[in-house]
Design a protein around this motif. Structure first.
Motif, mmCIF file in Angstrom:
data_model
loop_
_atom_site.group_PDB
_atom_site.id
_atom_site.type_symbol
_atom_site.label_atom_id
_atom_site.label_comp_id
_atom_site.label_asym_id
_atom_site.label_seq_id
_atom_site.Cartn_x
_atom_site.Cartn_y
_atom_site.Cartn_z
ATOM 1 N N GLY A 11 -20.150 15.495 -7.281
ATOM 2 C CA GLY A 11 -21.373 15.941 -7.053
ATOM 3 C C GLY A 11 -21.993 15.289 -5.785
ATOM 4 O O GLY A 11 -23.229 15.725 -5.481
ATOM 5 N N ARG A 12 -21.460 14.643 -4.938
ATOM 6 C CA ARG A 12 -21.851 14.267 -3.840
ATOM 7 C C ARG A 12 -21.138 14.246 -2.471
ATOM 8 O O ARG A 12 -19.708 14.431 -2.675
ATOM 9 N N VAL A 13 -21.691 14.118 -1.354
ATOM 10 C CA VAL A 13 -20.777 14.516 -0.127
ATOM 11 C C VAL A 13 -20.278 13.178 0.081
ATOM 12 O O VAL A 13 -20.993 12.169 0.332
ATOM 13 N N VAL A 14 -18.882 13.036 0.263
ATOM 14 C CA VAL A 14 -18.231 11.997 0.605
ATOM 15 C C VAL A 14 -17.423 11.856 1.798
ATOM 16 O O VAL A 14 -17.091 10.584 2.318
ATOM 17 N N ALA A 15 -17.523 12.686 2.531
ATOM 18 C CA ALA A 15 -16.917 12.988 3.866
ATOM 19 C C ALA A 15 -17.819 13.959 4.504
ATOM 20 O O ALA A 15 -17.725 15.004 4.060
ATOM 21 N N ASN A 16 -18.072 13.704 5.804
ATOM 22 C CA ASN A 16 -18.728 14.624 6.557
ATOM 23 C C ASN A 16 -18.289 14.609 8.240
ATOM 24 O O ASN A 16 -18.778 13.507 8.694
ATOM 25 N N GLY A 17 -17.405 15.552 8.697
ATOM 26 C CA GLY A 17 -17.217 15.135 10.038
ATOM 27 C C GLY A 17 -16.116 16.068 10.537
ATOM 28 O O GLY A 17 -15.523 16.851 9.946
ATOM 29 N N ALA A 18 -15.636 15.702 11.762
ATOM 30 C CA ALA A 18 -14.401 16.476 12.613
ATOM 31 C C ALA A 18 -13.138 16.225 11.586
ATOM 32 O O ALA A 18 -13.046 15.051 11.058
ATOM 33 N N PRO A 19 -12.158 17.361 11.561
ATOM 34 C CA PRO A 19 -11.020 16.948 10.709
ATOM 35 C C PRO A 19 -10.301 15.826 10.897
ATOM 36 O O PRO A 19 -9.947 14.993 10.061
ATOM 37 N N ALA A 20 -10.279 15.452 12.330
ATOM 38 C CA ALA A 20 -9.246 14.341 12.676
ATOM 39 C C ALA A 20 -10.084 12.768 12.369
ATOM 40 O O ALA A 20 -9.441 12.011 12.152
ATOM 41 N N ASP A 21 -11.468 13.002 12.139
ATOM 42 C CA ASP A 21 -12.216 11.954 11.653
ATOM 43 C C ASP A 21 -12.257 11.565 10.302
ATOM 44 O O ASP A 21 -12.397 10.311 10.132
ATOM 45 N N VAL A 22 -12.203 12.576 9.517
ATOM 46 C CA VAL A 22 -12.425 12.445 8.021
ATOM 47 C C VAL A 22 -11.168 12.520 7.368
ATOM 48 O O VAL A 22 -11.145 12.041 6.103
ATOM 49 N N LEU A 23 -10.001 13.110 7.682
ATOM 50 C CA LEU A 23 -8.878 13.439 6.736
ATOM 51 C C LEU A 23 -8.126 12.097 7.148
ATOM 52 O O LEU A 23 -7.496 11.967 7.986
ATOM 53 N N ASP A 24 -7.607 11.519 5.924
ATOM 54 C CA ASP A 24 -7.118 10.312 5.904
ATOM 55 C C ASP A 24 -6.514 10.039 4.353
ATOM 56 O O ASP A 24 -6.926 10.743 3.473
ATOM 57 N N ALA A 25 -5.827 9.224 4.226
ATOM 58 C CA ALA A 25 -5.292 8.741 2.908
ATOM 59 C C ALA A 25 -6.343 8.279 1.930
ATOM 60 O O ALA A 25 -6.417 8.726 0.659
ATOM 61 N N ALA A 26 -7.239 7.722 2.393
ATOM 62 C CA ALA A 26 -8.445 7.549 1.444
ATOM 63 C C ALA A 26 -9.225 8.482 0.774
ATOM 64 O O ALA A 26 -9.583 8.585 -0.312
ATOM 65 N N LEU A 27 -9.420 9.566 1.729
ATOM 66 C CA LEU A 27 -9.895 10.668 1.528
ATOM 67 C C LEU A 27 -9.097 11.650 0.363
ATOM 68 O O LEU A 27 -9.667 12.103 -0.741
ATOM 69 N N LEU A 28 -7.756 11.733 0.707
ATOM 70 C CA LEU A 28 -6.895 12.319 -0.339
ATOM 71 C C LEU A 28 -7.120 11.681 -1.782
ATOM 72 O O LEU A 28 -6.942 12.300 -2.860
#
Length: 288
Positions: free
Chosen positions: A244-261
């Motif tokens: 229910g919350r925003v957990v990542a917000n930014g340019a693709p190269a800045d927010v896509l990582d293993a932690a987000l997956l």
């Protein structure tokens, strides 16, 4: 002394959510209210952006889109919309439905059955916010009109104005829905899974078309997408929802990582740079 300056168009959010929360009403027979779908969501969408909203099924992506469109009213917080370019956003609650529709167009995932309706008659409905019901009725048996013809031409359906909508292929129907939204002449375009049920070729064509229209028509786009690699390729900014919350917000190269997956999709994986394009690509290994 620091020189002051007036806000530019790029500084002014066209659409924003401030601390927005929402839960769906209790269904008949349920003893307890359902949990909140969204809780304290903040999001500001600025002119010219292509924002992709990501997250697992049921995380509130489509609900957020409906709140931004004014189709739902938040239980907490406020959704604001700029009533004109370079004007600070005001609460949606202070605007009429037609006023909102002049600024925000929505493309939903599917169409209800519309037997016998022609492509032109369907797309002409997008003019209602500007012409009203009487104007739309007056035009219903006449020529499509300049705005409708431009919208159909933009999506490659100008030669299909007289075809029944229910004879179109899946990709053509998606383009017809996009044409209806373009006919609204609204600067903000909200897309709910615009490439769902399309094959890979038509997914790429649809996203290329949306991005071309964004640039040539000076649109601002917010789209719910499932495909991470596609989102990274198309969007200027990614917004990921979880619990229910925003957990990542930014340019693709800045927010896509293993932690987000792991956090958003509950999978183990890696994010690498594409050898040709340099864009991030997600390699998923296994569920957590």
């Amino acid at each position: 002394m620091t020189e002051s300056r007036s806000p530019t168009r790029a500084d002014t959010a066209l659409l924003q959510a401030d601390g927005v929360g929402y839960r769906y009403p209790r269904r008949r027979g349920e003893s307890a209210a359902p949990p909140a779908v969204l809780d304290g969501v903040d999001l500001a969408v600025r002119p010219g952006e292509f924002v992709a909203v990501l997250g697992m099924n049921g995380c509130g992506k489509s609900t957020l889109l409906r709140l931004l469109a004014g189709e739902l009213t938040p239980d907490a917080g406020t959704v604001r919309l700029s009533p004109a370019d370079d004007v600070a956003p005001v609460p949606l609650s202070g605007l009429s439905r037609r006023a909102v529709a002049r600024r925000v167009a929505v493309v939903h995932q599917s169409l209800p059955p519309l037997p016998g309706l022609s492509v032109a008659a369907f797309v002409r409905q997008g003019r209602y916010p500007h012409e009203g019901a009487w104007g739309a009725l007056r035009r219903s048996t006449g020529a499509p009109g300049e705005q409708v013809e431009r919208a159909l031409d933009a999506v490659g359906l100008v030669g299909d104005v007289h075809r029944p909508l229910d004879e179109l292929s899946g990709g053509e129907r998606q383009r017809a829905r996009l044409a209806l939204a373009l006919a609204q002449s609204a600067p903000v375009l909200l897309l709910d899974e615009p490439i769902a049920h399309l094959d890979v070729r038509h997914q790429l064509q649809m996203l290329a078309l949306i991005d071309e229209l964004r640039r040539t028509l000076d649109l601002t786009v917010v789209a719910v997408l499932h495909e991470l690699d596609v989102a990274a390729r198309a969007a200027t900014r990614l917004v990921a929802l979880a619990h229910g919350r925003v957990v990542a917000n930014g340019a693709p190269a800045d927010v896509l990582d293993a932690a987000l997956l792991r956090t958003v999709y509950q999978v183990r994986g890696r994010v690498v740079a594409d050898a040709v394009t340099g864009r991030p690509r997600c390699l998923v290994d296994e569920p957590v």
